[in-house]
Design a protein around this motif. Structure first.
Motif, PDB file in Angstrom:
ATOM      1  N   GLY A   1       0.783  -1.222   0.000  1.00 57.66           N
ATOM      2  CA  GLY A   1       0.000   0.000   0.000  1.00 57.66           C
ATOM      3  C   GLY A   1       0.813   1.268   0.000  1.00 57.66           C
ATOM      4  O   GLY A   1       0.247   2.358   0.029  1.00 57.66           O
ATOM      5  N   THR A   2       2.168   1.185  -0.033  1.00 57.14           N
ATOM      6  CA  THR A   2       2.966   2.402   0.047  1.00 57.14           C
ATOM      7  C   THR A   2       3.724   2.696  -1.235  1.00 57.14           C
ATOM      8  O   THR A   2       4.446   3.673  -1.303  1.00 57.14           O
ATOM      9  N   VAL A   3       3.578   1.852  -2.270  1.00 53.41           N
ATOM     10  CA  VAL A   3       4.314   2.060  -3.513  1.00 53.41           C
ATOM     11  C   VAL A   3       3.642   3.148  -4.332  1.00 53.41           C
ATOM     12  O   VAL A   3       2.458   3.101  -4.587  1.00 53.41           O
ATOM     13  N   ARG A   4       4.392   4.197  -4.745  1.00 51.52           N
ATOM     14  CA  ARG A   4       3.800   5.291  -5.506  1.00 51.52           C
ATOM     15  C   ARG A   4       4.597   5.640  -6.762  1.00 51.52           C
ATOM     16  O   ARG A   4       4.615   6.777  -7.166  1.00 51.52           O
ATOM     17  N   PRO A   5       5.320   4.694  -7.398  1.00 57.13           N
ATOM     18  CA  PRO A   5       6.129   5.059  -8.553  1.00 57.13           C
ATOM     19  C   PRO A   5       5.288   5.201  -9.811  1.00 57.13           C
ATOM     20  O   PRO A   5       4.118   4.848  -9.845  1.00 57.13           O
ATOM     21  N   GLY A   6       5.921   5.710 -10.876  1.00 54.64           N
ATOM     22  CA  GLY A   6       5.219   5.872 -12.139  1.00 54.64           C
ATOM     23  C   GLY A   6       5.673   4.826 -13.142  1.00 54.64           C
ATOM     24  O   GLY A   6       6.302   3.836 -12.805  1.00 54.64           O
ATOM     25  N   GLY A   7       5.357   5.060 -14.441  1.00 48.90           N
ATOM     26  CA  GLY A   7       5.789   4.174 -15.498  1.00 48.90           C
ATOM     27  C   GLY A   7       5.181   2.800 -15.426  1.00 48.90           C
ATOM     28  O   GLY A   7       4.013   2.617 -15.105  1.00 48.90           O
ATOM     29  N   ARG A   8       6.011   1.810 -15.727  1.00 51.57           N
ATOM     30  CA  ARG A   8       5.529   0.425 -15.791  1.00 51.57           C
ATOM     31  C   ARG A   8       4.967  -0.032 -14.453  1.00 51.57           C
ATOM     32  O   ARG A   8       3.947  -0.731 -14.418  1.00 51.57           O
ATOM     33  N   THR A   9       5.610   0.359 -13.360  1.00 54.03           N
ATOM     34  CA  THR A   9       5.129  -0.048 -12.045  1.00 54.03           C
ATOM     35  C   THR A   9       3.752   0.527 -11.771  1.00 54.03           C
ATOM     36  O   THR A   9       2.893  -0.135 -11.180  1.00 54.03           O
ATOM     37  N   ALA A  10       3.516   1.762 -12.198  1.00 52.96           N
ATOM     38  CA  ALA A  10       2.200   2.379 -12.020  1.00 52.96           C
ATOM     39  C   ALA A  10       1.149   1.631 -12.825  1.00 52.96           C
ATOM     40  O   ALA A  10       0.016   1.441 -12.359  1.00 52.96           O
ATOM     41  N   ARG A  11       1.501   1.201 -14.048  1.00 45.16           N
ATOM     42  CA  ARG A  11       0.549   0.444 -14.861  1.00 45.16           C
ATOM     43  C   ARG A  11       0.244  -0.906 -14.223  1.00 45.16           C
ATOM     44  O   ARG A  11      -0.900  -1.377 -14.251  1.00 45.16           O
ATOM     45  N   THR A  12       1.258  -1.530 -13.651  1.00 42.89           N
ATOM     46  CA  THR A  12       1.048  -2.794 -12.957  1.00 42.89           C
ATOM     47  C   THR A  12       0.114  -2.604 -11.768  1.00 42.89           C
ATOM     48  O   THR A  12      -0.822  -3.377 -11.562  1.00 42.89           O
ATOM     49  N   ARG A  13       0.363  -1.557 -11.020  1.00 39.83           N
ATOM     50  CA  ARG A  13      -0.461  -1.279  -9.844  1.00 39.83           C
ATOM     51  C   ARG A  13      -1.909  -1.022 -10.251  1.00 39.83           C
ATOM     52  O   ARG A  13      -2.842  -1.483  -9.599  1.00 39.83           O
ATOM     53  N   ALA A  14      -2.107  -0.286 -11.343  1.00 37.09           N
ATOM     54  CA  ALA A  14      -3.462  -0.003 -11.819  1.00 37.09           C
ATOM     55  C   ALA A  14      -4.151  -1.278 -12.280  1.00 37.09           C
ATOM     56  O   ALA A  14      -5.348  -1.481 -12.026  1.00 37.09           O
ATOM     57  N   ALA A  15      -3.410  -2.164 -12.965  1.00 36.49           N
ATOM     58  CA  ALA A  15      -3.997  -3.428 -13.421  1.00 36.49           C
ATOM     59  C   ALA A  15      -4.401  -4.290 -12.236  1.00 36.49           C
ATOM     60  O   ALA A  15      -5.465  -4.931 -12.246  1.00 36.49           O
ATOM     61  N   VAL A  16      -3.577  -4.294 -11.206  1.00 33.62           N
ATOM     62  CA  VAL A  16      -3.895  -5.060 -10.002  1.00 33.62           C
ATOM     63  C   VAL A  16      -5.110  -4.461  -9.310  1.00 33.62           C
ATOM     64  O   VAL A  16      -6.015  -5.181  -8.874  1.00 33.62           O
ATOM     65  N   ARG A  17      -5.146  -3.129  -9.225  1.00 39.23           N
ATOM     66  CA  ARG A  17      -6.300  -2.463  -8.611  1.00 39.23           C
ATOM     67  C   ARG A  17      -7.594  -2.832  -9.337  1.00 39.23           C
ATOM     68  O   ARG A  17      -8.606  -3.147  -8.721  1.00 39.23           O
ATOM     69  N   ASP A  18      -7.567  -2.792 -10.681  1.00 39.80           N
ATOM     70  CA  ASP A  18      -8.765  -3.128 -11.458  1.00 39.80           C
ATOM     71  C   ASP A  18      -9.193  -4.575 -11.210  1.00 39.80           C
ATOM     72  O   ASP A  18     -10.393  -4.873 -11.128  1.00 39.80           O
ATOM     73  N   ALA A  19      -8.214  -5.474 -11.104  1.00 39.88           N
ATOM     74  CA  ALA A  19      -8.540  -6.878 -10.837  1.00 39.88           C
ATOM     75  C   ALA A  19      -9.152  -7.041  -9.452  1.00 39.88           C
ATOM     76  O   ALA A  19     -10.093  -7.819  -9.262  1.00 39.88           O
ATOM     77  N   VAL A  20      -8.639  -6.296  -8.484  1.00 44.76           N
ATOM     78  CA  VAL A  20      -9.192  -6.354  -7.127  1.00 44.76           C
ATOM     79  C   VAL A  20     -10.626  -5.856  -7.122  1.00 44.76           C
ATOM     80  O   VAL A  20     -11.516  -6.472  -6.515  1.00 44.76           O
ATOM     81  N   LEU A  21     -10.879  -4.736  -7.799  1.00 44.37           N
ATOM     82  CA  LEU A  21     -12.235  -4.188  -7.855  1.00 44.37           C
ATOM     83  C   LEU A  21     -13.205  -5.183  -8.502  1.00 44.37           C
ATOM     84  O   LEU A  21     -14.322  -5.395  -8.014  1.00 44.37           O
ATOM     85  N   THR A  22     -12.765  -5.784  -9.603  1.00 42.40           N
ATOM     86  CA  THR A  22     -13.622  -6.760 -10.281  1.00 42.40           C
ATOM     87  C   THR A  22     -13.883  -7.961  -9.389  1.00 42.40           C
ATOM     88  O   THR A  22     -15.015  -8.454  -9.295  1.00 42.40           O
ATOM     89  N   GLY A  23     -12.837  -8.428  -8.724  1.00 47.28           N
ATOM     90  CA  GLY A  23     -12.984  -9.576  -7.842  1.00 47.28           C
ATOM     91  C   GLY A  23     -13.900  -9.295  -6.670  1.00 47.28           C
ATOM     92  O   GLY A  23     -14.716 -10.150  -6.285  1.00 47.28           O
ATOM     93  N   LEU A  24     -13.781  -8.118  -6.089  1.00 47.77           N
ATOM     94  CA  LEU A  24     -14.665  -7.754  -4.986  1.00 47.77           C
ATOM     95  C   LEU A  24     -16.113  -7.704  -5.454  1.00 47.77           C
ATOM     96  O   LEU A  24     -17.024  -8.150  -4.756  1.00 47.77           O
ATOM     97  N   ALA A  25     -16.324  -7.127  -6.643  1.00 51.16           N
ATOM     98  CA  ALA A  25     -17.684  -7.012  -7.171  1.00 51.16           C
ATOM     99  C   ALA A  25     -18.278  -8.386  -7.478  1.00 51.16           C
ATOM    100  O   ALA A  25     -19.471  -8.623  -7.262  1.00 51.16           O
ATOM    101  N   GLU A  26     -17.440  -9.298  -7.978  1.00 52.61           N
ATOM    102  CA  GLU A  26     -17.946 -10.606  -8.388  1.00 52.61           C
ATOM    103  C   GLU A  26     -18.050 -11.601  -7.231  1.00 52.61           C
ATOM    104  O   GLU A  26     -18.986 -12.400  -7.173  1.00 52.61           O
ATOM    105  N   HIS A  27     -17.081 -11.561  -6.307  1.00 51.79           N
ATOM    106  CA  HIS A  27     -16.987 -12.611  -5.295  1.00 51.79           C
ATOM    107  C   HIS A  27     -17.037 -12.102  -3.863  1.00 51.79           C
ATOM    108  O   HIS A  27     -17.131 -12.912  -2.933  1.00 51.79           O
TER     109      HIS A  27
END
Length: 221
Positions: free
Chosen positions: A11-37
């Motif tokens: 929860g403390t990682v705030r970098p940009g670039g590829r790491t930011a895209r990875t974090r956003a993809a993980v966030r989207d997966a978490v949101l979808t998972g919470l909504a579905e399950h």
């Protein structure tokens, strides 16, 4: 903040670039998972499959499902959302109320936020992150009341945080606790009631009344 061994605290990682895209993809997966399950059904394996990020990476950076959910809330609080500016207190409060009813009145839109709320009852770190998310959200909304004071629509000293919470609280209660339907007329009534209370000074800081003299006290002086 990095730990001494070079790893990162979930929860403390705030970098940009590829790491930011990875974090956003993980966030989207978490949101979808919470909504579905829901929180109990969310797994690191699900997030890995949905996000395309290897589960070893997820465990290394986020540690657990709890860390993933907490960071998703942290990231949600980093958006560029701003409160409405309609030019009047009544209009701004009404717009805020409509945002709540639009979100929680739609089952698909409400699924993830309701799942976050449910998760907060099962995870203290998620509860803390949720409190932080809403505290920051409400802090942004305080400008609505500050503008109203400047326009003469609200008394100086009005508790801005209390006002924006008062607009949302009855709607959240119906959406999350009693599970009653939300609609536009309800949002309008809620906003109008709060606006009237603001103008009447209902959200000014409470003052302690002067203690009344006790009967007969003067005779004993």
């Amino acid at each position: 903040m990095s730990a001494e061994d070079g790893s990162t605290t979930p929860g403390t990682v705030r970098p940009g670039g590829r790491t930011a895209r990875t974090r956003a993809a993980v966030r989207d997966a978490v949101l979808t998972g919470l909504a579905e399950h829901g929180y109990p059904g969310l797994t690191v394996e699900y997030v890995a499959e949905r996000s395309g990020v290897h589960k070893t990476t997820l465990y290394r950076r986020w540690g657990s499902v709890e860390g993933l959910v907490t960071d998703a809330l942290d990231l949600a609080g980093e958006d560029a959302w701003t409160p409405p500016d309609t030019g009047s207190l009544d209009g701004d409060l009404r717009a805020l109320a409509h945002e709540v009813t639009d979100t929680f009145g739609d089952a698909s839109a409400a699924a993830a936020p309701i799942a976050f709320i449910a998760a907060a009852f099962q995870s203290e770190s998620t509860a803390e992150a949720l409190r932080g998310f809403y505290a920051e959200r409400f802090a942004r909304c305080e400008t609505v009341v500050q503008r109203a004071v400047e326009r003469g629509e609200a008394p100086p000293g009005t508790d801005a945080a209390a006002v924006v919470r008062a607009v949302s609280a009855p709607l959240f209660f119906r959406a999350v606790v009693t599970r009653e339907p939300l609609d536009a007329p309800l949002a309008a009534r809620t906003a109008a009631a709060v606006a009237a209370a603001v103008r009447a000074g209902g959200y000014l800081p409470a003052t302690s009344p002067e203690p009344a003299d006790r009967p007969g006290s003067a005779d004993r002086d």
